[in-house]
Design an enzyme around this catalytic site. Structure first.
Site, PDB file in Angstrom:
ATOM      1  N   GLU A  26       0.880  -1.176   0.000  1.00 44.56           N
ATOM      2  CA  GLU A  26       0.000   0.000   0.000  1.00 44.56           C
ATOM      3  C   GLU A  26       0.917   1.226   0.000  1.00 44.56           C
ATOM      4  O   GLU A  26       1.514   1.576   1.021  1.00 44.56           O
ATOM      5  CB  GLU A  26      -0.888  -0.029   1.243  1.00 44.56           C
ATOM      6  N   CYS A  86      -1.356   9.431   1.913  1.00 43.65           N
ATOM      7  CA  CYS A  86      -1.047   8.863   0.600  1.00 43.65           C
ATOM      8  C   CYS A  86      -2.121   9.229  -0.415  1.00 43.65           C
ATOM      9  O   CYS A  86      -1.854   9.248  -1.620  1.00 43.65           O
ATOM     10  CB  CYS A  86      -0.882   7.352   0.692  1.00 43.65           C
TER      11      CYS A  86
END
Length: 474
Positions: A234, A268
């Site tokens: 991720e 992110c």
């Protein structure tokens, strides 16, 4: 201002003050893996209902101690307390979501298979999982790997970011108090070397990583010749937010600022590139820039609460300041200058740069409060510009009609695609992940169950019944 190692001791300091917050010894990775390998089978053998009950106890413990954990997150990660509280809420809520997801994604199935036989699909845990956590959500994001892994019956070795070990320690302590055996979930303290040792260790059955694309690529390369080890990456993004025709420019500006500057831009899913249709550029900037100037940057525990705290450390602040100057030097036009309010502490104000005239815009993740603006003539060019990246985590369209959103959704390469919502508005009840340099097609959140257990197909009869009908000598 970051986690640093001295005499085999890791030290963590508060970004907002520079004062030492926590210190602890570097872990022995070999010993931790050996202990976990001995412990995981007994945990896996416990009834699923038992493991779920322990997870619910964990949720109740975190809920009871929520203010203590939120304050620790605010101090160590630099988040405003209001945001740290939201992170703790996400940790609490993860258990119910993970239980539901495990039942839906890995439920047992039985069906007929031939005469008096049946076929079945069940799931098994992988074994010992290494969870490598980030500093921006030091509790919520690793917890999103840990809870599904423990429900599935795995043992977990959790290495928090070297910049947020205190939060990692608090999280593991809560699992232990809830009844997860100490050998089944262990805290691994250390820096990049300990992370590399965990990833490469032959006793690890899976690596669940959240962090930068650079580190994720290194993990992928290291394990490329080891297909037996499950790897879920991720990673970050160079996320676009596209604005086309809308009468609600004030609301659009608010959505943009939430996308770009929540968590001081250290998400992110944060918007890195604002792509604006030329015809509304001036009107939108007239709303966006003054609103951005009003965003308060300050002490995470201060009153009134700021919108943004500091970035994680001075090294990060220096790198972002250098990136701002580099973009200006390359031909960018500053719409709002990024400023450092305290020279020796990592407080940065939001920065906005028009980079339309930079010929070769860098396709990198600038992980902080820095937004790049790109003007485009039409919607088709906007979509092409949005896709002009090797990343593919998150994207948002602001404005337009349902047909426009349909075109956007169909053509944008990303794992999270939103309409009139921030790029960082992802639900824990949905999959969370991206493509390209943003992930390896193993989304987390609701789909984490998929990489925490593997399916086993069986054909079953209570007695052997078989006849060879062809090819026997008489």
């Amino acid at each position: 201002m970051d986690g640093n190692v001295t005499d085999n001791i890791l030290i963590s300091t508060e970004p907002a003050s520079g004062e030492e917050l926590w210190r602890g010894p570097i872990s022995n990775v070999d010993a931790a893996v050996s202990t976990a390998r001995r412990a995981w089978a007994a945990w896996a053998a416990r009834a699923l209902t038992d493991r779920i009950a322990v997870m619910r106890t964990f949720s109740n413990i975190v809920k009871r101690d929520n203010e203590e954990l939120a304050t620790l997150i605010a101090r160590e990660a630099g988040k405003p307390l209001w945001e740290a509280r939201s992170e703790v809420d996400a940790v609490v809520n993860k258990v119910d979501i993970a239980v539901q997801a495990y039942a839906e994604r890995t439920g047992k199935k039985k069906f007929d298979s031939g005469i008096n036989g049946s076929a079945a699909v069940r799931h098994k845990p992988h074994g010992v999982m290494a969870v490598l956590g980030p500093y921006n959500f030091p509790a919520h994001l690793p917890n999103g790997h840990i809870v599904p892994a423990l429900i599935a019956g795995n043992a977990v070795l959790f290495k928090p970011s070297e910049k947020t070990p205190a939060v990692g320690e608090a999280l593991v302590s809560a699992f232990h108090r809830a009844g997860v055996p100490e050998d089944v979930i262990q805290l691994v303290i250390g820096g990049p070397e300990e992370g590399k040792a965990l990833v490469a260790h032959p006793g690890i059955d899976g690596v669940l990583f959240t962090g930068s694309a650079q580190a994720g690529i290194a993990i992928n390369r290291k394990l490329a010749a080891n297909p037996g080890k499950i790897v879920a990456l991720e990673m970050g993004g160079n996320n676009p937010i596209v604005v086309i025709d809308t009468p609600k420019l004030t609301d659009a500006a608010a959505v943009i600022l939430q996308s770009a500057f929540t968590s001081a831009g250290q998400r992110c899913t944060a918007a890195r590139r604002l792509i604006v249709k030329e015809s509304i550029y001036d009107e939108l900037m007239a709303e966006l820039v003054p609103m951005a100037r009003k965003l308060m940057v300050g002490d995470p525990l201060g009153e009134p609460q700021p919108f943004m705290g500091p970035v994680i450390d001075n090294e990060t602040a220096d790198r972002l300041s250098e990136s701002f100057v580099a973009l200006i030097t390359a031909g960018g036009r500053a719409l709002l200058h990024m400023r450092r309010s305290v020279p020796d502490l990592p407080f940065l104000s939001p920065g906005i740069i028009d980079v339309t005239d930079i010929p070769d815009r860098p396709d990198i993740e600038l992980f902080g409060p820095l937004l790049q603006v790109i003007r485009v003539p039409d919607f088709d060019t906007a979509i092409a510009e949005a896709n002009n990246t090797r990343f593919g985590l998150s994207a948002s369209l602001i404005g337009g009609n349902p047909d426009d959103y349909g075109r956007f959704w169909a053509n944008i390469r990303a794992g999270i695609i939103n309409w009139n919502s921030p790029t960082n508005g992802a639900s824990s009840k949905a999959p969370f992940g991206g493509i390209g340099l943003s992930g390896n097609h193993r989304p987390a959140a609701y789909y984490a169950a998929d990489y925490c257990a593997y399916p086993v197909a069986s054909t079953e009869m209570d007695q052997p019944r078989a006849t060879i009908m062809v090819g026997l000598r008489s």
